[in-house]
Enzyme design. Structure first.
Site, mmCIF file in Angstrom:
data_model
loop_
_atom_site.group_PDB
_atom_site.id
_atom_site.type_symbol
_atom_site.label_atom_id
_atom_site.label_comp_id
_atom_site.label_asym_id
_atom_site.label_seq_id
_atom_site.Cartn_x
_atom_site.Cartn_y
_atom_site.Cartn_z
ATOM 1 N N CYS A 1 -6.454 38.929 0.824
ATOM 2 C CA CYS A 1 -7.783 38.609 1.424
ATOM 3 C C CYS A 1 -8.283 38.081 1.186
ATOM 4 C CB CYS A 1 -8.698 40.129 2.482
ATOM 5 S SG CYS A 1 -10.012 40.097 3.302
ATOM 6 N N PRO A 2 -9.145 36.726 1.714
ATOM 7 C CA PRO A 2 -9.598 36.482 3.106
ATOM 8 C C PRO A 2 -8.301 35.137 3.004
ATOM 9 C CG PRO A 2 -11.139 35.253 2.193
ATOM 10 C CD PRO A 2 -9.989 36.399 0.445
#
Length: 81
Positions: free
Chosen positions: A18-19
């Protein structure tokens, strides 16, 4: 496992956390045409909720399915406009 989707392009983001799966998914879907389906392959378990949330909040895309396939998470995103 088989899907009913005609996959236009596959995006491999395995190993990214992430992200980045969402960022790379957004960039890839922007390059596709209406009705095209992007298959995203990720190893980050958080991608299940992250891509779902992104698709729910993004006009012009639809999350068709998400499948946990061993240690790979497969996401199928359609560009709808």
């Amino acid at each position: 496992m088989s899907t009913e989707f005609n996959v236009t392009e596959t995006l491999d983001v395995k190993g990214a956390s992430c992200p980045m799966p969402v960022v790379k998914t957004k960039n890839a879907i922007d390059d596709l045409g209406e009705g095209d389906v992007l298959e995203v392959l990720a190893t980050d378990s958080g991608s299940m909720s992250d891509i779902q949330g992104w698709a729910d909040g993004t006009p012009g895309v639809s999350l068709l399915d998400q499948v946990e396939d061993g240690d790979v998470y497969r996401h199928y995103v359609e560009k709808t406009e």
